[in-house]
Design a protein around this motif. Sequence first.
Motif, PDB file in Angstrom:
ATOM      1  N   ASP A  20       9.360  12.527  -4.980  1.00  0.00           N
ATOM      2  CA  ASP A  20      10.459  13.617  -5.346  1.00  0.00           C
ATOM      3  C   ASP A  20      10.141  14.941  -4.842  1.00  0.00           C
ATOM      4  N   SER A  21       8.919  15.069  -4.245  1.00  0.00           N
ATOM      5  CA  SER A  21       8.678  16.417  -3.646  1.00  0.00           C
ATOM      6  C   SER A  21       9.158  16.474  -2.278  1.00  0.00           C
ATOM      7  N   ALA A  22       9.596  15.430  -1.588  1.00  0.00           N
ATOM      8  CA  ALA A  22       9.907  15.499  -0.252  1.00  0.00           C
ATOM      9  C   ALA A  22      11.542  15.899  -0.276  1.00  0.00           C
ATOM     10  N   ASP A  23      11.810  16.489   0.766  1.00  0.00           N
ATOM     11  CA  ASP A  23      13.362  16.834   0.805  1.00  0.00           C
ATOM     12  C   ASP A  23      14.132  15.958   1.632  1.00  0.00           C
ATOM     13  N   PHE A  24      13.285  14.974   2.357  1.00  0.00           N
ATOM     14  CA  PHE A  24      13.855  13.850   2.922  1.00  0.00           C
ATOM     15  C   PHE A  24      12.849  12.907   3.047  1.00  0.00           C
ATOM     16  N   SER A  25      13.157  11.566   3.191  1.00  0.00           N
ATOM     17  CA  SER A  25      12.235  10.567   3.410  1.00  0.00           C
ATOM     18  C   SER A  25      12.704   9.408   4.212  1.00  0.00           C
ATOM     19  N   MET A  26      11.967   8.964   5.040  1.00  0.00           N
ATOM     20  CA  MET A  26      12.373   7.651   5.998  1.00  0.00           C
ATOM     21  C   MET A  26      11.166   6.898   6.179  1.00  0.00           C
ATOM     22  N   GLY A  27      11.670   5.527   6.742  1.00  0.00           N
ATOM     23  CA  GLY A  27      10.555   4.520   7.022  1.00  0.00           C
ATOM     24  C   GLY A  27      10.468   4.473   8.445  1.00  0.00           C
ATOM     25  N   VAL A  28       9.340   3.904   8.701  1.00  0.00           N
ATOM     26  CA  VAL A  28       9.077   3.852  10.143  1.00  0.00           C
ATOM     27  C   VAL A  28       8.172   2.416  10.476  1.00  0.00           C
TER      28      VAL A  28
ATOM     29  N   GLN B 277       0.622  -1.115   0.104  1.00  0.00           N
ATOM     30  CA  GLN B 277      -0.055  -0.008  -0.081  1.00  0.00           C
ATOM     31  C   GLN B 277       0.834   1.347  -0.112  1.00  0.00           C
ATOM     32  N   VAL B 278       2.159   1.189   0.416  1.00  0.00           N
ATOM     33  CA  VAL B 278       2.975   2.130   0.253  1.00  0.00           C
ATOM     34  C   VAL B 278       4.127   2.168  -0.500  1.00  0.00           C
ATOM     35  N   ALA B 279       4.178   1.139  -1.101  1.00  0.00           N
ATOM     36  CA  ALA B 279       5.440   0.932  -2.125  1.00  0.00           C
ATOM     37  C   ALA B 279       5.508   1.948  -3.143  1.00  0.00           C
ATOM     38  N   GLY B 280       6.864   2.038  -3.525  1.00  0.00           N
ATOM     39  CA  GLY B 280       7.169   3.060  -4.602  1.00  0.00           C
ATOM     40  C   GLY B 280       8.407   3.818  -4.253  1.00  0.00           C
ATOM     41  N   GLY B 281       8.764   3.854  -2.796  1.00  0.00           N
ATOM     42  CA  GLY B 281       9.837   4.708  -2.636  1.00  0.00           C
ATOM     43  C   GLY B 281       9.548   6.018  -2.574  1.00  0.00           C
ATOM     44  N   PRO B 282      10.695   6.967  -2.087  1.00  0.00           N
ATOM     45  CA  PRO B 282      10.578   8.195  -1.569  1.00  0.00           C
ATOM     46  C   PRO B 282       9.746   9.224  -2.783  1.00  0.00           C
TER      47      PRO B 282
ATOM     48  N   ASP C 143      13.786  -4.894   4.257  1.00  0.00           N
ATOM     49  CA  ASP C 143      14.214  -5.164   2.917  1.00  0.00           C
ATOM     50  C   ASP C 143      13.370  -4.476   2.042  1.00  0.00           C
ATOM     51  N   SER C 144      12.042  -4.203   2.146  1.00  0.00           N
ATOM     52  CA  SER C 144      11.087  -3.437   1.267  1.00  0.00           C
ATOM     53  C   SER C 144      11.555  -1.864   1.578  1.00  0.00           C
ATOM     54  N   PHE C 145      11.949  -1.401   2.570  1.00  0.00           N
ATOM     55  CA  PHE C 145      11.974   0.121   2.864  1.00  0.00           C
ATOM     56  C   PHE C 145      13.555   0.301   1.852  1.00  0.00           C
ATOM     57  N   THR C 146      14.470  -0.659   2.230  1.00  0.00           N
ATOM     58  CA  THR C 146      15.812  -0.286   1.528  1.00  0.00           C
ATOM     59  C   THR C 146      15.960  -0.420   0.262  1.00  0.00           C
TER      60      THR C 146
ATOM     61  N   LEU D 261      16.988   5.864   5.721  1.00  0.00           N
ATOM     62  CA  LEU D 261      16.962   5.542   7.130  1.00  0.00           C
ATOM     63  C   LEU D 261      15.494   4.959   7.509  1.00  0.00           C
ATOM     64  N   VAL D 262      15.786   4.015   8.526  1.00  0.00           N
ATOM     65  CA  VAL D 262      14.528   3.151   9.017  1.00  0.00           C
ATOM     66  C   VAL D 262      14.566   3.274  10.539  1.00  0.00           C
ATOM     67  N   LEU D 263      13.504   3.416  11.227  1.00  0.00           N
ATOM     68  CA  LEU D 263      13.476   3.456  12.529  1.00  0.00           C
ATOM     69  C   LEU D 263      12.468   2.249  13.033  1.00  0.00           C
ATOM     70  N   ALA D 264      12.848   1.648  13.847  1.00  0.00           N
ATOM     71  CA  ALA D 264      12.026   0.425  14.512  1.00  0.00           C
ATOM     72  C   ALA D 264      12.358   0.473  16.053  1.00  0.00           C
ATOM     73  N   GLY D 265      11.591  -0.436  16.772  1.00  0.00           N
ATOM     74  CA  GLY D 265      11.555  -0.885  18.070  1.00  0.00           C
ATOM     75  C   GLY D 265      11.348  -2.437  18.252  1.00  0.00           C
ATOM     76  N   HIS D 266      10.734  -2.604  19.341  1.00  0.00           N
ATOM     77  CA  HIS D 266       9.966  -3.902  19.585  1.00  0.00           C
ATOM     78  C   HIS D 266      11.043  -4.846  20.351  1.00  0.00           C
ATOM     79  N   THR D 267      12.368  -4.862  19.824  1.00  0.00           N
ATOM     80  CA  THR D 267      13.329  -5.972  20.594  1.00  0.00           C
ATOM     81  C   THR D 267      13.653  -5.644  21.886  1.00  0.00           C
ATOM     82  N   HIS D 268      13.442  -4.706  22.815  1.00  0.00           N
ATOM     83  CA  HIS D 268      13.889  -4.293  23.976  1.00  0.00           C
ATOM     84  C   HIS D 268      15.378  -4.242  23.984  1.00  0.00           C
TER      85      HIS D 268
END
Length: 308
Positions: free
Chosen positions: A205-213, A198-203, A223-226, A232-239
């Motif tokens: 062109d109109s954004a100055d900077f893009s990141m995944g969450v 639903q969000v595929a396609g990459g950054p 893999d998909s974000f990269t 840059l990708v931010l994540a949590g979960h692992t403690h």
Amino acid sequence: MRARYGVPLGITAVAAAGLVYSAGFEVRSFRLRRVTVPVLPPGMGPLRVLHVSDIHMVGGQRKKQRWLRSLAGLRPDFVINTGDNLSDPQGVPEVLDALGPLMEFPGAYVFGSNDYYGPKLRNPARYLIEKAQGRHGLNGNAPAQGVVHNPWEDLRDGFDAAGWLNLTNTRGVLKVDGVAVEMTGVDDPHIRRDRYTQVAGGPSDSADFSMGVVHAPYLRSLDSFTADGYPLVLAGHTHGGQLCLPFYGAFVTNCDLDTERVKGLSTHTADGRTSFLHVSAGCGTNRYTPVRFACPPEATLLTLVGRQ
């Protein structure tokens, strides 16, 4: 008699001391991690991002609430919350109160499984067994039965009312001092709610900077974000592994990410592209395992700077 029982008694004393330390001190020893990440386009000024995750709020955790409120003093440019805010169905008001000062800043969020469902008592050894068998969350395990449904809608409404972007399988843009920061997020892969198509396609062109969450850093999401070109990708979960061995590190990540990248800044490569990955060790625990060892609770202030 001393020779026969001295070692077991000594082991018992050390174990007891470790339990007191991990449950009585370290789990409340909140830290701020500071990281610099060279991901911005050349010439762009730095951006300061506060990354909070895995609060796992339980009623009455006053010290945690005070510490979270104090983070507003860092004056970040924006805040990213990567989920698992709850470990108590009654915890929504305390989460919103603790994050209230931070919600004065621009921000975005995704939810984790513990925002949707209440925790269940589990044998910690199951995490090791699941790791050995390659099973994590609903990715190979049977769906949980008889789970408590948390009032996540109230949490969502509170974040939305503050103007934070809901990145549940969608995109959004934050305007930070005239800079358009595009956020692309997916729902929690740990319970198979992620819909990257639903969000595929990459950054854009109109954004100055893009990141995944994302909440849980499963390899399919990374893999998909990269591969799509997010720097840059931010994540949590692992403690951060939660119970770690000094000089060795984490035993598990509770997902298919390797233990070498269980927390902090690292990189991820897919389809010939490389992204920076930041995994927060989080600042809470499941209410049934309120211990941490060699892995203090944390939030991270990331300073994004121009690529070298």
